[in-house]
Design an enzyme around this catalytic site. Structure first.
Site, short mmCIF file in Angstrom:
data_model
loop_
_atom_site.label_atom_id
_atom_site.label_comp_id
_atom_site.label_asym_id
_atom_site.label_seq_id
_atom_site.Cartn_x
_atom_site.Cartn_y
_atom_site.Cartn_z
CB SER A 242 -25.11 21.59 2.67
OG SER A 242 -24.62 22.28 1.56
CG ASP A 467 -20.07 17.15 -1.32
OD1 ASP A 467 -20.46 17.97 -2.16
OD2 ASP A 467 -20.65 16.94 -0.25
CG HIS A 496 -24.29 18.06 -1.02
ND1 HIS A 496 -23.06 18.41 -0.51
CD2 HIS A 496 -25.17 19.03 -0.64
CE1 HIS A 496 -23.19 19.55 0.16
NE2 HIS A 496 -24.45 19.94 0.10
#
Length: 534
Positions: A242, A467, A496
């Protein structure tokens, strides 16, 4: 902005709207995201470059004094903890310094198997990586081969947790609920939210002003290079998820010759025009798509959940719940803002699909308490340094400092009103969470131009196609910028954090890359991991 400016004391309480700083996060609380000349380049002839070289030299000489972790850190033996000293301002390496908390689990293999340290960042900004070594101590089967060859290293980035934590509001005030409904019903609602956002920005300055100018991704990347040196590593092995992918992208740009292996999973689009205002608008669209994916799955499993056998019927139940919570907060503490904080974990992670649907189903069947227990804020999440308030403060500080944000309310209002019409699930909640950046009290930087530098090895990029937190275009953009990189796409999936899922097509390639450095001759598309079952 001048330090002599008039500042209001933060008054963010039960009326506040901040949801949770999880929109770029790779590790959120629900089952449970930089600079040109001003901030400098780690590998250029700038004062910051000289500063990071000096700090790394000092760290290499000092090493890390590994000890058993403090009892209240929740990290049992054989995990060990230590500290790495870094300058607050790399342009002044002999000035004020802070200590960064690091931890490790030693590799489980033989000396012949050993390949060094693997450093992890879970996202945020504001996420702690200190739980990463538990993947070794709990014998996580996905990481058995890699932990045979690497020490697993976690750390709290600057401002996070045990690493000179910053704050923007009293943690007790931060968790008060219910907060305002993020969706404004009038111009008066918007004025209240704007006032709260400005007060929050002022609170950051009041409580953490000395750190704010230095809470940038390039500085965290420089910290990462000092950690590398303190570990005694000539080159860095890195796994970022991320927001951790943007940290990796910036590190790879500043220190291309210091990278040995790098995996980035669920990728932030590093385009300078995307950081960070546009990134959040793009999220609003992607979250709506993944929210619908979850509703389709709930409808397909109506025999288990009884929430409706079509997406439209599930959405109707959601709107009914939302309206009731707006009028009468559930249990006195769960309003629309708290509902979004809880339900957003479903578009984030497939692992949340069953738990969220189960709680929703219980509510519709008459069990309100199950939803209150799941969605109410954790009132104990206020003690020590690891708190939701600290995570939110770091999220805000880094994103606001990394890039110049629009200061015109008209632009914010126009963009979010337009998006809300078609993508209502997250748009206004996301807007209010980021609005402090419109009145940020310290100078905002210009993002670094992410690109391939001399010595950068092949980088492995992993991304699911749907995502929500980091839309797919981010992986494509970084792939184009890092020459020689390889992109693994998980099609028809949207969870994710792909490397944490069971998908042999992905897992085997992650193992192979970390163990041998080899990548496929071309990009790979994998079938999706198994769909959750009720």
């Amino acid at each position: 902005m001048s330090k002599t400016r008039l500042r209001r004391k933060t008054a963010l309480g039960s009326a506040g709207v901040l949801v949770t700083a999880t929109l770029i996060a790779g590790a959120v609380s629900a089952p449970v995201a930089s600079a040109g000349p001003a901030a400098g380049s780690g590998n250029g002839r700038t004062s910051e470059a000289r500063g990071v070289a000096l700090a790394a030299q000092r760290a290499a000489e000092a090493g890390i004094d590994w000890q058993d972790c403090p009892a209240d850190w929740g990290l049992a033996k054989p995990i060990q903890c230590g500290w790495v000293t870094v300058p607050v301002d790399y342009a002044a390496p002999n000035g004020k310094k802070i200590k960064l908390a690091v931890d490790r689990a030693l590799s489980t293999g033989s000396r012949a198997d050993y390949q060094g340290a693997l450093v992890y960042n879970p996202g945020g900004p504001g996420g702690s990586g200190m739980r990463f070594p538990t993947r070794v101590t709990t014998k996580n089967p996905l990481w058995t081969k890699v932990s045979n060859a690497y020490d697993f290293i976690g750390f709290d980035p600057r401002g996070v947790g045990h690493s000179a934590p910053i704050s923007c509001v009293d943690p007790q005030e931060f968790v008060k609920a219910p907060k305002l409904d993020p969706v404004p019903r009038s111009e008066a609602d918007k004025r209240v939210q704007r006032k709260l956002a400005a007060e929050y920005a002022d609170g950051c300055y009041d409580r953490s002003g000395a750190m704010l100018p230095h809470m940038t991704t390039p500085n965290t990347a420089r910290d990462l290079d000092v950690i590398r040196a303190a570990l005694g590593e000539r080159k860095l092995n890195y796994l970022g998820v991320s927001y951790g992918t943007y940290l990796g992208a910036v590190y790879g740009t500043l220190f291309p010759g210091h990278v040995r292996r790098m995996i980035v999973d669920s990728v932030v689009n590093p385009d300078r025009d995307n950081i960070w205002y546009q990134a959040n608008l793009e999220q609003d669209i992607a979250f709506e798509g993944r929210w619908k994916d979850w509703q389709d799955w709930v409808a397909a499993n109506d025999a288990a959940f009884h929430l409706g056998n079509t997406r439209a019927k599930v959405q109707k139940q959601w709107l009914k719940l939302r309206a009731k919570a707006e009028k009468h907060p559930l249990g006195g503490v769960v309003g629309p803002a708290e509902l979004i904080s809880f339900f957003q974990s479903a578009p984030y992670y497939d692992s949340s699909w069953v738990p969220v649907a189960t709680v929703f189903s219980k509510y519709v069947a008459g069990d309100t308490q199950a939803l209150v227990d799941a969605a109410a804020p954790d009132l104990s999440d206020t003690a020590g340094n690891i708190s939701a308030e600290n995570g939110n403060a770091v999220y805000t500080a880094v994103e606001c400092a990394d890039a110049k944000w629009p200061t015109s309310w008209q632009k914010w209002d126009r963009d979010n009103t337009r998006l809300h019409r078609d993508y209502p699930f997250m748009t206004w909640a996301n807007a209010w969470m980021n609005l402090p950046c419109a009145t940020w009290p310290v100078r905002q930087q210009t993002p670094l131009e992410v690109k391939t530098g001399k010595g950068l090895p092949p980088v492995l990029i992993v991304q699911s196609k749907r995502d929500a937190a980091t839309p797919y275009q981010g992986a494509v953009s970084l792939h184009q910028r890092f020459k020689g990189s390889r992109l693994i796409t998980e099609r028809d999936a949207g969870s994710h954090g792909v490397t944490g899922l069971v998908n042999p097509c992905v897992n085997d390639r992650v193992d192979s890359y970390l163990l041998t450095g080899e990548v496929d001759a071309r990009d790979v598309t994998c079938a999706p991991h198994a769909t959750p079952k009720p």
